[in-house]
Enzyme design. Structure first.
Site, PDB file in Angstrom:
ATOM      1  N   HIS A  63      38.491  80.238  10.852  1.00  0.00           N
ATOM      2  CA  HIS A  63      37.416  81.055  11.368  1.00  0.00           C
ATOM      3  C   HIS A  63      36.836  82.074  10.477  1.00  0.00           C
ATOM      4  CE1 HIS A  63      39.437  80.592  15.566  1.00  0.00           C
ATOM      5  NE2 HIS A  63      38.711  79.730  15.315  1.00  0.00           N
TER       6      HIS A  63
ATOM      7  N   CYS B 232      17.429  87.411  -0.327  1.00  0.00           N
ATOM      8  CA  CYS B 232      16.276  87.595   0.624  1.00  0.00           C
ATOM      9  C   CYS B 232      15.895  88.858   1.187  1.00  0.00           C
ATOM     10  CB  CYS B 232      16.341  86.338   1.344  1.00  0.00           C
ATOM     11  SG  CYS B 232      17.367  86.440   2.940  1.00  0.00           S
TER      12      CYS B 232
ATOM     13  N   SER C 163      48.066  82.198  20.455  1.00  0.00           N
ATOM     14  CA  SER C 163      47.986  82.054  21.931  1.00  0.00           C
ATOM     15  C   SER C 163      47.606  80.459  22.248  1.00  0.00           C
ATOM     16  CB  SER C 163      47.065  82.880  23.000  1.00  0.00           C
ATOM     17  OG  SER C 163      45.856  82.839  22.307  1.00  0.00           O
TER      18      SER C 163
HETATM   19  P1  OAD Z   1      45.773  85.743  20.293  1.00  0.00           P
HETATM   20  O1  OAD Z   1      45.808  87.241  20.346  1.00  0.00           O
HETATM   21  O2  OAD Z   1      45.021  85.178  21.460  1.00  0.00           O
HETATM   22  O3  OAD Z   1      47.218  85.461  20.286  1.00  0.00           O
HETATM   23  C1  OAD Z   1      48.314  86.025  19.731  1.00  0.00           C
HETATM   24  C2  OAD Z   1      49.635  85.243  20.025  1.00  0.00           C
HETATM   25  O4  OAD Z   1      50.749  85.828  19.042  1.00  0.00           O
HETATM   26  C3  OAD Z   1      50.092  85.304  21.264  1.00  0.00           C
HETATM   27  O5  OAD Z   1      50.558  84.081  21.972  1.00  0.00           O
HETATM   28  C4  OAD Z   1      51.497  86.332  20.906  1.00  0.00           C
HETATM   29  O6  OAD Z   1      52.547  85.991  22.037  1.00  0.00           O
HETATM   30  C5  OAD Z   1      51.640  86.054  19.676  1.00  0.00           C
HETATM   31  N1  OAD Z   1      52.420  87.154  18.912  1.00  0.00           N
HETATM   32  C6  OAD Z   1      51.968  88.449  18.900  1.00  0.00           C
HETATM   33  N2  OAD Z   1      53.116  88.958  17.972  1.00  0.00           N
HETATM   34  C7  OAD Z   1      53.849  88.112  17.426  1.00  0.00           C
HETATM   35  C8  OAD Z   1      54.729  88.216  16.515  1.00  0.00           C
HETATM   36  N3  OAD Z   1      55.084  89.273  15.871  1.00  0.00           N
HETATM   37  N4  OAD Z   1      55.378  86.853  16.150  1.00  0.00           N
HETATM   38  C9  OAD Z   1      55.105  85.752  16.741  1.00  0.00           C
HETATM   39  N5  OAD Z   1      54.043  85.552  17.703  1.00  0.00           N
HETATM   40  C10 OAD Z   1      53.385  86.793  17.888  1.00  0.00           C
HETATM   41  O7  OAD Z   1      45.392  85.421  19.008  1.00  0.00           O
HETATM   42  P2  OAD Z   1      44.884  84.008  18.241  1.00  0.00           P
HETATM   43  O8  OAD Z   1      45.545  82.878  19.002  1.00  0.00           O
HETATM   44  O9  OAD Z   1      44.718  83.938  16.950  1.00  0.00           O
HETATM   45  O10 OAD Z   1      38.749  84.106  17.215  1.00  0.00           O
HETATM   46  O11 OAD Z   1      43.392  83.933  18.663  1.00  0.00           O
HETATM   47  C11 OAD Z   1      42.697  82.960  18.312  1.00  0.00           C
HETATM   48  C12 OAD Z   1      41.311  83.340  18.099  1.00  0.00           C
HETATM   49  O12 OAD Z   1      40.669  84.221  19.289  1.00  0.00           O
HETATM   50  C13 OAD Z   1      41.201  84.312  16.939  1.00  0.00           C
HETATM   51  O13 OAD Z   1      41.078  83.440  15.696  1.00  0.00           O
HETATM   52  C14 OAD Z   1      39.738  85.123  17.178  1.00  0.00           C
HETATM   53  C15 OAD Z   1      40.218  85.133  18.677  1.00  0.00           C
HETATM   54  O14 OAD Z   1      38.968  85.386  19.477  1.00  0.00           O
HETATM   55  C16 OAD Z   1      37.590  84.673  16.787  1.00  0.00           C
HETATM   56  O15 OAD Z   1      37.300  85.708  16.591  1.00  0.00           O
HETATM   57  C17 OAD Z   1      36.636  83.522  16.626  1.00  0.00           C
END
Ligand code: OAD
Length: 243
Positions: free
Chosen positions: A119, A150, A189
């Site tokens: 990303h 530009c 997630s």
């Molecule tokens: P999310 O916020 O959707 O999910 C975070 C995950 O981390 C959740 O499943 C939590 O349960 C888990 N979590 C939280 N704290 C934790 C810890 N200390 N140890 C282990 N697990 C933990 O974030 P992403 O899955 O990264 O995209 O989200 C994916 C994408 O959605 C991001 O890259 C971003 C967002 O919109 C863009 O901006 C394009």
């Protein structure tokens, strides 16, 4: 944490490992995740207002400032024990690929060598008109800085909703998922595609799926091993167990 002996033996024999990380891995560094019901960024802000090309067209300054705030915060925090353990674990496998959805650069700061940024990275900017890339630029804080090439508006070098992922990064991630013997999904997630499908691509080709997350996710029923808890605690334990 006691890791099953069968998993540790399997990993000792494995040579090709792929890891997908998400915002949860950086949570213990003090960076907010996206979907936590209270603390998540998308609980406070609407992604449609801040993380789409249309939002940038409507209000470039608002979008630029949102990322400037996150860039500043990412620069202030440190990699945590989970990032550091992943950099250690990398050295144990001849072929190790760390695929991250995070844009904070913390894996690289922790010493990870082979990182695929699906990303993008908020520490970089690129021109919204001519795609000129920059690692440094003058930011007055008043307006969106112009492209030195530009004059177009600079934007953060991240992927927004509705945009396609960087083609090379995505194909390298798919390749790593398809060819690994073990695939780890950590602190994500699993709700955002195409990243979320990588674990399933790995499973289809016979990889063992290991998930580490504070909570169960849609991947959990398909994971061979699920370790519930914080990655900053579990990953250092895993690194020691592999010793
Ligand atoms: P999310 O916020 O959707 O999910 C975070 C995950 O981390 C959740 O499943 C939590 O349960 C888990 N979590 C939280 N704290 C934790 C810890 N200390 N140890 C282990 N697990 C933990 O974030 P992403 O899955 O990264 O995209 O989200 C994916 C994408 O959605 C991001 O890259 C971003 C967002 O919109 C863009 O901006 C394009």
């Amino acid at each position: 944490m006691d890791f099953p002996t069968e998993l540790i033996s399997y990993l000792h024999a494995a040579t090709r490992v792929a890891v997908l990380t998400g915002a949860g891995v950086s949570q213990e560094s003090g960076l907010r995740t996206f979907r936590d019901a209270q603390e998540g960024l998308w609980a406070q802000y609407r992604p449609e207002d801040l993380a789409t090309p249309e939002a940038f067209d409507r209000n470039p300054r608002l979008v630029w400032e949102f990322y400037a705030m996150r860039r500043l915060k990412a620069g202030e925090v440190l990699p945590n024990a989970g990032h550091i353990a992943l950099a250690e674990i990398e050295n144990r496998f001849p072929a190790f690929t760390l695929i991250t959805q995070n844009v904070d650069g913390l894996h690289q700061r922790a010493g990870s060598q082979s990182v695929i940024e699906l990303h993008g990275n908020i520490t970089r900017a690129r021109c919204s008109k001519c795609d000129f890339f920059l690692e440094k630029w003058a930011d007055s804080g008043d307006d969106v800085p112009p492209c030195p090439h530009c004059g177009g508006l600079l934007r953060p070098d991240v992927v927004w909703f509705g945009e396609t992922l960087p083609a090379q990064a995505l194909s390298a991630a798919i390749e790593a998922a398809r060819h690994c013997q073990a695939f780890f999904s950590i602190g994500t997630s699993g709700l955002v595609q195409p990243a979320a499908s990588l674990a399933f691509a790995a499973k289809e080709r016979g990889a063992v799926i290991v998930e580490i997350n504070a909570e169960p996710t849609p991947l959990t029923p398909s994971a061979d091993f699920f370790f519930q808890g914080s990655s900053g605690k579990i990953l250092p334990q895993l690194s020691r167990a592999l010793n």
